[in-house]
Design a protein around this motif. Sequence first.
Motif, PDB file in Angstrom:
ATOM      1  N   ASP A 157       0.758  -1.194  -0.015  1.00 52.32           N
ATOM      2  CA  ASP A 157       0.028   0.099   0.020  1.00 52.32           C
ATOM      3  C   ASP A 157       0.999   1.437  -0.116  1.00 52.32           C
ATOM      4  O   ASP A 157       1.895   1.289   0.715  1.00 52.32           O
ATOM      5  N   MET A 158       0.582   2.177  -0.839  1.00 54.31           N
ATOM      6  CA  MET A 158       1.300   3.500  -0.845  1.00 54.31           C
ATOM      7  C   MET A 158       0.587   4.696  -0.300  1.00 54.31           C
ATOM      8  O   MET A 158      -0.824   4.841  -0.273  1.00 54.31           O
ATOM      9  N   GLY A 159       1.121   5.491   0.247  1.00 49.17           N
ATOM     10  CA  GLY A 159       0.645   6.726   0.673  1.00 49.17           C
ATOM     11  C   GLY A 159       1.295   7.966   0.734  1.00 49.17           C
ATOM     12  O   GLY A 159       2.588   7.992   0.631  1.00 49.17           O
ATOM     13  N   TRP A 160       0.589   9.202   0.889  1.00 52.27           N
ATOM     14  CA  TRP A 160       1.083  10.311   0.953  1.00 52.27           C
ATOM     15  C   TRP A 160       0.809  11.031   2.204  1.00 52.27           C
ATOM     16  O   TRP A 160      -0.509  11.062   2.701  1.00 52.27           O
ATOM     17  N   TYR A 161       1.756  11.720   2.947  1.00 54.00           N
ATOM     18  CA  TYR A 161       1.535  12.322   4.065  1.00 54.00           C
ATOM     19  C   TYR A 161       2.109  13.611   4.094  1.00 54.00           C
ATOM     20  O   TYR A 161       3.170  13.883   3.305  1.00 54.00           O
ATOM     21  N   ARG A 162       1.785  14.639   4.959  1.00 53.82           N
ATOM     22  CA  ARG A 162       2.404  15.779   4.909  1.00 53.82           C
ATOM     23  C   ARG A 162       2.634  16.558   6.353  1.00 53.82           C
ATOM     24  O   ARG A 162       1.993  16.143   7.255  1.00 53.82           O
ATOM     25  N   GLN A 163       3.763  17.272   6.205  1.00 52.74           N
ATOM     26  CA  GLN A 163       3.944  17.993   7.666  1.00 52.74           C
ATOM     27  C   GLN A 163       4.308  19.370   7.315  1.00 52.74           C
ATOM     28  O   GLN A 163       5.168  19.687   6.848  1.00 52.74           O
ATOM     29  N   ALA A 164       3.245  20.201   7.908  1.00 47.79           N
ATOM     30  CA  ALA A 164       3.772  21.611   7.786  1.00 47.79           C
ATOM     31  C   ALA A 164       4.549  22.100   9.019  1.00 47.79           C
ATOM     32  O   ALA A 164       4.343  21.395  10.266  1.00 47.79           O
ATOM     33  N   PRO A 165       5.131  23.287   8.972  1.00 47.45           N
ATOM     34  CA  PRO A 165       5.962  23.766  10.274  1.00 47.45           C
ATOM     35  C   PRO A 165       5.203  24.044  11.438  1.00 47.45           C
ATOM     36  O   PRO A 165       4.210  24.475  11.550  1.00 47.45           O
ATOM     37  N   GLY A 207      -5.545  -1.012  -5.530  1.00 48.33           N
ATOM     38  CA  GLY A 207      -6.052   0.168  -6.158  1.00 48.33           C
ATOM     39  C   GLY A 207      -7.094   1.200  -5.473  1.00 48.33           C
ATOM     40  O   GLY A 207      -7.662   1.905  -5.986  1.00 48.33           O
ATOM     41  N   SER A 208      -7.383   0.674  -4.253  1.00 50.11           N
ATOM     42  CA  SER A 208      -8.382   1.366  -3.723  1.00 50.11           C
ATOM     43  C   SER A 208      -7.983   2.765  -2.800  1.00 50.11           C
ATOM     44  O   SER A 208      -6.866   2.403  -2.398  1.00 50.11           O
ATOM     45  N   THR A 248      -4.104   7.466   0.566  1.00 50.63           N
ATOM     46  CA  THR A 248      -3.608   6.517   0.290  1.00 50.63           C
ATOM     47  C   THR A 248      -3.898   5.683  -0.895  1.00 50.63           C
ATOM     48  O   THR A 248      -5.163   5.747  -1.206  1.00 50.63           O
ATOM     49  N   ILE A 249      -3.421   4.608  -1.337  1.00 49.89           N
ATOM     50  CA  ILE A 249      -3.920   3.629  -2.502  1.00 49.89           C
ATOM     51  C   ILE A 249      -3.408   2.228  -2.149  1.00 49.89           C
ATOM     52  O   ILE A 249      -2.112   2.086  -1.758  1.00 49.89           O
TER      53      ILE A 249
END
Length: 118
Positions: A32-40, A54-55, A49-50
Motif C-alpha cells: 500500500d502506498m501513501g502520501w502524508y504531509r507535515q507543515a512547520p 487500487g482502493s 493512500t492507495i
Amino acid sequence: VQLQASGGGLVQAGGSLRLSCAASGIIFSINDMGWYRQAPGKQRELVATITSTGSTNYANSLKGRFTISRDNTKNTAYLQMNSLKLEDSAVYYCNADGPFLNRRKSYWGQGTLVTVSS
C-alpha cells in the motif's frame, strides 16, 4: 529500500503540482502506498493512500482536489494536486506499507517540499 519523492516546488495558489514516489528494494505491487504531509509546527497528517489493489482513501479536506495513483510497471506512486491553497504548503512524504515475513513493515521517503504562494 528507497522511496524517492520528487516533484515538489514553488507554485502559486490555484496552481497544480504532481508528486512522484519512485520505490526500489520492495515488491511495489504488494505494498500500500501513501502520501502524508507535515507543515512547520504541525504534526504529520494523512493526505491519501492507495492499496495494492487500487482502493483509495483521502483526508476529507482534500477530496476533490488531490488524486493518488500508482503505476506498478514503474514502481511509482503519484499525487496530483490541483487548486492548491496556501495551507497546502508542507513537506510531503511518501510511505510504503506492506507484508514482510509474517508481519507488516512501513517505509518512509525523504520528503519533498511544496510551497504555495499567494
